[in-house]
Design an enzyme around this catalytic site. Structure first.
Site, PDB file in Angstrom:
ATOM      1  CG  HIS A  53      -8.627  33.091 -18.076  1.00  0.00           C
ATOM      2  ND1 HIS A  53     -10.102  31.407 -17.888  1.00  0.00           N
ATOM      3  CD2 HIS A  53      -7.745  32.115 -18.739  1.00  0.00           C
ATOM      4  CE1 HIS A  53      -9.790  31.120 -18.348  1.00  0.00           C
ATOM      5  NE2 HIS A  53      -8.441  31.154 -19.270  1.00  0.00           N
ATOM      6  CD  GLU A  87     -12.378  35.927 -15.777  1.00  0.00           C
ATOM      7  OE1 GLU A  87     -13.669  35.634 -16.112  1.00  0.00           O
ATOM      8  OE2 GLU A  87     -11.815  35.447 -16.248  1.00  0.00           O
ATOM      9  CB  CYS A 120     -13.359  29.991 -17.624  1.00  0.00           C
ATOM     10  SG  CYS A 120     -11.904  29.792 -16.117  1.00  0.00           S
ATOM     11  CB  CYS A 137     -12.306  32.783 -13.115  1.00  0.00           C
ATOM     12  SG  CYS A 137     -10.101  32.710 -14.570  1.00  0.00           S
TER      13      CYS A 137
END
Length: 147
Positions: free
Chosen positions: A48, A50, A76, A79
């Site tokens: 991801h 992040e 999410c 993250c």
């Protein structure tokens, strides 16, 4: 971001030297219809945005403690845990979504501080330009209110 300076950036994608999602590298991303919404992220090989931003900062020796993170989509569950562990001070996101793990997610937001977890508005109310290839997912997410 700290003191109005970008410290690191990240994007969603497969690990370095692996076939990109857009080219079929991740089965979950290439065949979203095969997976229920919000599930099977444990079989997704994507990193991801992040995570990529945190990893790039670590690789180049950039401290992220007490910084602000800006994301397109609300982070999410995984993250958000990682951002907390990295001692990020604030998370600002463009598009919300509703977590299936509402109570657990809310506990993470509370740990960060609700005042430090906020949706940001942009002059372009549509903002679909920011969602890129994830526009369909983002449009679904926009129908939900953040925690």
């Amino acid at each position: 971001m700290r003191d109005r300076r970008i410290l690191s950036t990240g994007h969603n994608g497969t690990p370095t030297a692996m076939t990109n999602c857009e080219d079929g590298g991740c089965h979950r991303c290439a065949h979203p219809e095969a997976y229920p919404p919000g599930e099977a992220y444990d079989v997704c090989i994507c990193v991801h945005a992040e995570q990529n931003a945190l990893l790039a900062a670590a690789r180049f020796g950039v401290a992220v403690e007490d910084c602000t993170v800006y994301t397109t989509l609300q982070p999410c569950f995984g993250c958000l845990k990682e951002l907390l562990q990295a001692s990020v001070r604030e998370v600002c996101y463009l598009a919300p979504w509703e977590s299936r793990f509402r109570e657990q997610y809310a506990a993470l937001v509370d740990r960060l501080g609700r005042e430090n977890f906020r949706r940001v508005e942009v002059p372009d109310a549509d903002a679909s330009w920011a969602l890129g290839r994830s526009a369909a997912a983002g449009e679904r997410a926009l129908g939900h209110e953040p925690l």
